[in-house]
Design a protein around this motif. Structure first.
Motif, PDB file in Angstrom:
ATOM      1  N   THR A 233       0.840  -1.202   0.000  1.00  0.00           N
ATOM      2  CA  THR A 233       0.000   0.000   0.000  1.00  0.00           C
ATOM      3  C   THR A 233       0.875   1.252   0.000  1.00  0.00           C
ATOM      4  N   PHE A 234       1.828   1.293   0.936  1.00  0.00           N
ATOM      5  CA  PHE A 234       2.666   2.489   1.055  1.00  0.00           C
ATOM      6  C   PHE A 234       3.621   2.624  -0.122  1.00  0.00           C
ATOM      7  N   ALA A 235       4.110   1.500  -0.634  1.00  0.00           N
ATOM      8  CA  ALA A 235       5.026   1.565  -1.782  1.00  0.00           C
ATOM      9  C   ALA A 235       4.326   2.197  -2.984  1.00  0.00           C
ATOM     10  N   ILE A 236       3.036   1.876  -3.167  1.00  0.00           N
ATOM     11  CA  ILE A 236       2.272   2.458  -4.281  1.00  0.00           C
ATOM     12  C   ILE A 236       2.102   3.963  -4.086  1.00  0.00           C
ATOM     13  N   LEU A 237       1.682   4.373  -2.874  1.00  0.00           N
ATOM     14  CA  LEU A 237       1.424   5.787  -2.618  1.00  0.00           C
ATOM     15  C   LEU A 237       2.692   6.637  -2.724  1.00  0.00           C
ATOM     16  N   LEU A 238       3.814   6.063  -2.337  1.00  0.00           N
ATOM     17  CA  LEU A 238       5.074   6.813  -2.377  1.00  0.00           C
ATOM     18  C   LEU A 238       5.489   7.167  -3.806  1.00  0.00           C
ATOM     19  N   THR A 239       4.991   6.411  -4.794  1.00  0.00           N
ATOM     20  CA  THR A 239       5.357   6.710  -6.185  1.00  0.00           C
ATOM     21  C   THR A 239       4.836   8.067  -6.643  1.00  0.00           C
ATOM     22  N   PHE A 240       3.768   8.579  -5.985  1.00  0.00           N
ATOM     23  CA  PHE A 240       3.213   9.870  -6.387  1.00  0.00           C
ATOM     24  C   PHE A 240       4.058  11.046  -5.921  1.00  0.00           C
ATOM     25  N   LEU A 241       4.809  10.862  -4.859  1.00  0.00           N
ATOM     26  CA  LEU A 241       5.489  11.984  -4.216  1.00  0.00           C
ATOM     27  C   LEU A 241       6.857  12.191  -4.854  1.00  0.00           C
ATOM     28  N   ASP A 242       6.865  12.907  -5.942  1.00  0.00           N
ATOM     29  CA  ASP A 242       8.091  13.022  -6.745  1.00  0.00           C
ATOM     30  C   ASP A 242       8.449  14.444  -7.112  1.00  0.00           C
ATOM     31  N   ARG A 243       7.866  15.424  -6.393  1.00  0.00           N
ATOM     32  CA  ARG A 243       8.187  16.829  -6.665  1.00  0.00           C
ATOM     33  C   ARG A 243       8.239  17.601  -5.352  1.00  0.00           C
ATOM     34  N   ALA A 244       8.965  18.716  -5.371  1.00  0.00           N
ATOM     35  CA  ALA A 244       9.178  19.506  -4.158  1.00  0.00           C
ATOM     36  C   ALA A 244       7.879  19.930  -3.461  1.00  0.00           C
ATOM     37  N   PRO A 245       6.793  20.291  -4.189  1.00  0.00           N
ATOM     38  CA  PRO A 245       5.563  20.690  -3.488  1.00  0.00           C
ATOM     39  C   PRO A 245       4.958  19.586  -2.616  1.00  0.00           C
TER      40      PRO A 245
END
Length: 727
Positions: A233-245
């Protein structure tokens, strides 16, 4: 903070991210691959072989359970051929035997064969169960066979397995992977008690579609009503967080990871190390990395190394690489790709890594070789283009990245003739020419000002369907501008998409270089009306345009408004343009004050611009100051001495001129002659001052003498020079 549901997701994550611009990250496969079987695997394989031998020796035909256990062991740890051979030896096969063989085929990626086995199983009248359908549905999801999945869905309902959580989860996965989220939700809602796999399948489906809001909303729902989130679950969600904002969001999600006890999971930690770095916080990546004591695996080390490489922190990347070696971690191609990428600007150091690549036997790995190519090409200022070509020649398999890297290297190193020859080799090799190759070839045509060849490549671009690509269109505009055909440059611009700053910048530069500064300013106004956001390159073109047409006040306003109005900090090139703006207008004091106001030390480009302005307006004192600064920055740059020498001679300061020339001789510096190109009948001819190396030199100089005589005659008689016959 107990719930992420209270957060305003729309403030941090866009609802519909474009997957073509930001592809979803994938975990490196090295976390599940090993170069040799483990001792446990060998022991299990040996045990299965012994059982197999005992069954054959005893002739226990009725012990189907024992045969199935051996088959299951072979399916997991032996080759597919061995599993099929054993299956054929089983005296009395049952549904479990078929399930084991089907699962083996699915695990090996032999999807069509697994489907054929299901048909054979049903033809023999054997009843399938949840495990049979689970394996088959897994293969259907991986292959993206939506219609087959729907047929199997009907089979699931008909057999009464639609309420089974195993079958239901597999169906949710099929629809989610096929992009049919509505049908996935329908199956999900009919499940009596969805498990973690089902929830994760829906979240992953939104992730593939780039629907960040939906994925996080699903996570909130899972927290309230579903099972406890797991590492997937967390591995999937972490893929979205890829920019400074997304940094604050990353901190909150990390808190959730700790809350649910997943902070020790290697998969989650590795993804978090990457996410922190992509959110712009290398410090947090390193803090998390250092906190993982005994749980670091190869992916953990590679994630931290890649983070440093991404930001160009060469020393830190090398430190991680050395620590990996000291810890006895077996480095792989991802390790070397990252550390070589970190050495882009350090080609000489990169040679040491090249030696290690050869020592480890990874020189035949295309990604590693491509990283080496990029490193040598970026370091071409050290004369390493030849090393890049050697590396390219030794590659066993070259992909489009390999070919494009060399072509771009030639183009960026201003080896334009070599670039165009290499482009010809690419076409002869029947390679698929993409937009990167077309852009590089067109840039080389621009440097050589070979219009006819550029037009031919334009025809290839049109034929290949890349005319609408922003970078190709920008290169076409630039090529026609440099060749002096501004009307064709404008035509290429009008045919482009014009939805971002890339093509606008090229046409603005084109008009600026042709002295049509007001047209460039009109384009900038039109750009703002269409709400196309300018970038730092746009303002280089706009300020240059103001400089060329003497709009000092307008250019000054643009310079001052860049950061407060457009949010674009001034870079070195903007200050250089500002110095040129004031210098051309003779406002040398304003130019000097602008340099003194810079928040960083001016480079040679800024001082050379000021020196050139001093030469035009005859300010010898300021010129000497600028020249001293230039010589301190780069004592071997010949053009500084040449400019200063010309100024001294212009003012009759012969002793000072002699001093400059003596310094040049002492330092072994000579004036590098400029070159000119002209294209005649699709062939480029190059010349420099007083050059007589051309095979038709005598004819050319004879014709030049005739032209000079006609010009002198026209000047003395007051005739129109435009009427001189050029032959």
């Amino acid at each position: 903070m107990d719930h992420l549901g209270d957060l305003p997701w729309h403030a941090g994550v866009s609802k519909k991210l474009d997957p073509t611009q930001r592809p979803l990250k994938r975990l490196n496969p090295e976390c599940c691959m090993r170069s040799s079987p483990s001792l446990q695997t060998l022991a299990l394989r040996s045990s299965a072989a012994k059982t197999h031998a005992r069954l054959i020796k005893s002739g226990a035909a009725s012990d189907t359970y024992a045969w199935n256990n051996v088959l299951a062991a072979y399916s997991r740890r032996s080759s597919l051929a061995d599993a099929r051979k054993l299956f054929d030896e089983i005296p009395k096969r049952d549904a479990v035997s078929w399930n084991a063989l089907i699962a083996a085929h699915v695990s090996s990626g032999a999807y069509q064969q697994s489907w054929d086995l299901l048909g054979s199983m049903m033809a023999k009248g054997l009843s399938f169960d949840q495990y049979t359908l689970g394996s088959i549905l897994k293969s259907v999801a991986s292959a993206g066979q939506l219609e087959f999945g729907r047929q199997l869905h009907s089979l699931v309902v008909k057999s009464g397995l639609d309420s089974n959580v195993f079958s239901g989860s597999a169906l949710v996965d099929v629809y989610a992977k096929c992009g049919r989220m509505g049908e996935a939700y329908s199956v999900f809602q009919l499940m009596p008690e969805p498990n973690t796999v089902s929830w994760n399948a829906l979240i992953a489906g939104h992730a593939r579609a780039g629907e960040a809001d939906c994925a996080f909303q699903m996570f909130n729902w899972m927290e309230r009503e579903g099972p406890m989130p797991d590492e997937a679950t967390f591995a999937i969600l972490l893929t979205f967080l890829d920019r400074a904002p997304f940094y604050q969001l990353m901190l909150q999600l990390h808190a959730k990871i700790v809350k649910y006890g997943r902070a020790i999971d290697a998969v989650v930690c590795n993804a978090a190390v990457t996410a922190y770095s992509q959110c712009g916080s290398i410090a947090d990546s390193r803090k998390l990395f250092d906190s993982i004591d005994d749980n670091k695996d190869l992916v953990t080390w590679n994630s931290m190394l890649a983070a440093y490489a991404r930001y160009g922190f060469t020393e830190h990347a090398v430190e991680i690489f050395v620590r990996m070696q000291e810890a006895g971690v077996a480095q792989d191609m991802y390790t070397f790709t990252s550390v070589i990428s970190a050495c882009f600007e350090h080609g000489l150091r990169g040679r040491a890594f090249h030696g290690l690549v050869i020592k480890r036997g990874l020189e035949s790995t295309t990604p590693v070789s491509n990283a080496l190519l990029a490193m040598y090409i970026r370091s071409c200022k050290d004369g390493l283009m030849e090393d890049a070509m050697k590396c390219f020649g030794l590659m066993e398999f070259r992909d489009s990245v390999s070919w494009n890297s060399i072509l771009t290297g030639f183009s960026q190193s201003v080896l334009s003739e070599e670039a165009l020859k290499f482009f010809g080799h690419m076409r002869s090799a029947s390679l698929k020419i993409d937009h990167y190759a077309f852009s590089a070839a067109l840039r080389s045509c621009s440097d050589l000002a070979v219009l006819q060849l550029g037009q031919q490549i334009h025809g290839l671009v049109f034929k290949s369907g890349f005319g609408s690509n922003d970078f190709v269109a920008s290169s076409l505009i630039y090529m026609y501008s440099k060749c002096g055909v501004i009307d064709d440059a404008r035509k290429s611009f009008d045919e482009s998409c014009k939805d971002n700053s890339v093509t606008w910048n090229s046409i603005i530069f084109g008009y600026s270089q042709h002295g049509q500064g007001r047209m460039a300013l009109d384009l900038f106004s039109e750009m703002q009306e269409l709400e196309v956001a300018p970038d730092h390159i746009t303002f280089v073109g706009i300020i240059s345009a103001c400089s060329h047409v003497g709009l000092v006040e307008t250019g000054s306003i643009f310079l001052k408004s860049m950061e407060p109005i457009y949010g674009i900090p001034l870079r070195m090139e903007h200050y250089a343009c500002g110095v040129d703006l004031f210098g051309r207008a003779g406002q040398l004091d304003a130019a000097k004050k602008l340099i003194e106001s810079m928040p960083f030390e001016p480079d040679a480009m800024v001082w050379m611009t000021l020196l050139g302005a001093c030469r035009i307006h005859g300010d010898m004192e300021l010129a000497s100051y600028a020249a001293q600064c230039l010589i301190a920055l780069d004592p071997r740059e010949h053009s500084t001495y040449v400019l200063l020498s010309n100024m001294f001679s212009g003012f009759g300061m012969w002793d000072d001129r002699a001093t400059i020339q003596r310094v040049m001789r002492t330092r072994g510096l000579t004036k590098v002659p400029g070159w000119s190109w002209i294209e005649v009948k699709n062939r480029a001819h190059s010349f420099n001052a007083e050059d007589r190396s051309h095979p038709q030199a005598e004819e050319i100089y004879e014709r030049l003498r005739d032209l000079m005589e006609q010009i002198e005659m026209a000047s003395s008689t007051g005739s129109d020079i435009h009427h001189i016959e050029c032959g």
